[in-house]
Scaffold this active site. Structure first.
Site, short mmCIF file in Angstrom:
data_model
loop_
_atom_site.label_atom_id
_atom_site.label_comp_id
_atom_site.label_asym_id
_atom_site.label_seq_id
_atom_site.Cartn_x
_atom_site.Cartn_y
_atom_site.Cartn_z
CG ASP A 103 35.63 -21.50 -28.05
OD1 ASP A 103 35.33 -20.72 -27.14
OD2 ASP A 103 34.99 -21.61 -29.11
N1 URA Z 1 34.81 -17.76 -32.07
C1 URA Z 1 34.63 -19.02 -31.58
O1 URA Z 1 33.61 -19.66 -31.86
N2 URA Z 1 35.58 -19.55 -30.81
C2 URA Z 1 36.75 -18.92 -30.50
O2 URA Z 1 37.60 -19.48 -29.81
C3 URA Z 1 36.93 -17.62 -31.01
C4 URA Z 1 35.95 -17.06 -31.79
#
Ligand code: URA
Length: 227
Positions: A103
């Site tokens: 993310d």
């Molecule tokens: N899980 C998440 O919620 N975000 C990420 O970036 C990676 C794994």
């Protein structure tokens, strides 16, 4: 391999551009200018310079980036710059792609490669490559929550529960979570499902690889070992 071909495989442009760079005297090996595009060079351990910048030969390219917050993994980012902008031009030019996604606000280990089979192996749910996430939670992490994460929680898009391979408390509000798959917002949704909340998220490990402590956010390095 012919020197112009070396440059081509390493992302220095179209064949004719690479031949032009060599012919113009822009390429050095061991400090010596080589201006014959057809000169045969050994690629094993090869380090060459283009316009004074050293580059080491890798085929395929596999690199790890310490992703900072504020970058999107998308090819067409909407609100923040792309993680691709943190990689040098030859890597972008030869078409490396991120192995999965983090993310925008997640930091840590992100792999890139131009080896399609490797991307498939590392992202396919069949292969269960473990990834370790370091989580800062909003509320104290209870033993019950850890148990629940290990035994499996149900997310809103699938009735089949997802379980962490491991969930260890590392502090009152911090935990290390090991996951085999990589569903959309998986860590954040798993934390929410057990009644807590993910406030900060960092990926420290991917398969056999660990993010080196001395690789600064935004920095990258070649991956030489098996993943
Ligand atoms: N899980 C998440 O919620 N975000 C990420 O970036 C990676 C794994």
């Amino acid at each position: 391999m012919r020197l112009a071909q070396v440059l081509f495989t390493q992302g220095f442009g179209a064949r004719r551009v690479c031949a032009g760079l060599v012919a113009a005297g822009a390429v050095r090996i061991g400090g010596r200018v080589i201006d014959d595009p057809g000169e045969e060079v050994a690629t094993e351990g090869l380090v060459f310079e283009v316009d004074g910048v050293a580059w080491s030969f890798h085929l395929p390219a596999v690199v790890m980036l310490h992703k900072p917050a504020g970058y999107e993994c998308s090819q067409k980012p909407r609100h923040h710059p792309s993680v691709m902008s943190l990689l040098p031009a030859p890597l972008r030019q030869r078409g490396v792609q991120a192995v999965g996604r983090l993310d925008e606000d997640t930091t840590g280990l992100l792999l890139f490669t131009d080896d399609g089979q490797l991307i498939h192996r590392l992202t396919s749910p069949k292969h269960h490559v473990p990834k370790v996430y370091q989580v800062v939670a909003k509320h104290p992490v209870s033993e019950e929550q850890l148990q629940w994460l290990r035994s499996g929680v149900v997310l809103d898009d699938d009735p089949a529960p997802v379980a962490a391979l491991a969930a260890e408390r590392t502090g009152e509000r911090t935990l290390a979570l090991t996951l085999a798959e990589g569903r959309y917002h998986q860590v954040k949704r798993m934390l929410a499902a057990v009644g807590n909340r993910c406030e900060r998220l960092h990926r420290s490990n991917f398969g056999a690889l660990a993010l080196p402590a001395d690789l600064p956010a935004g920095g990258w390095l070649w991956v030489e070992q098996p993943i």
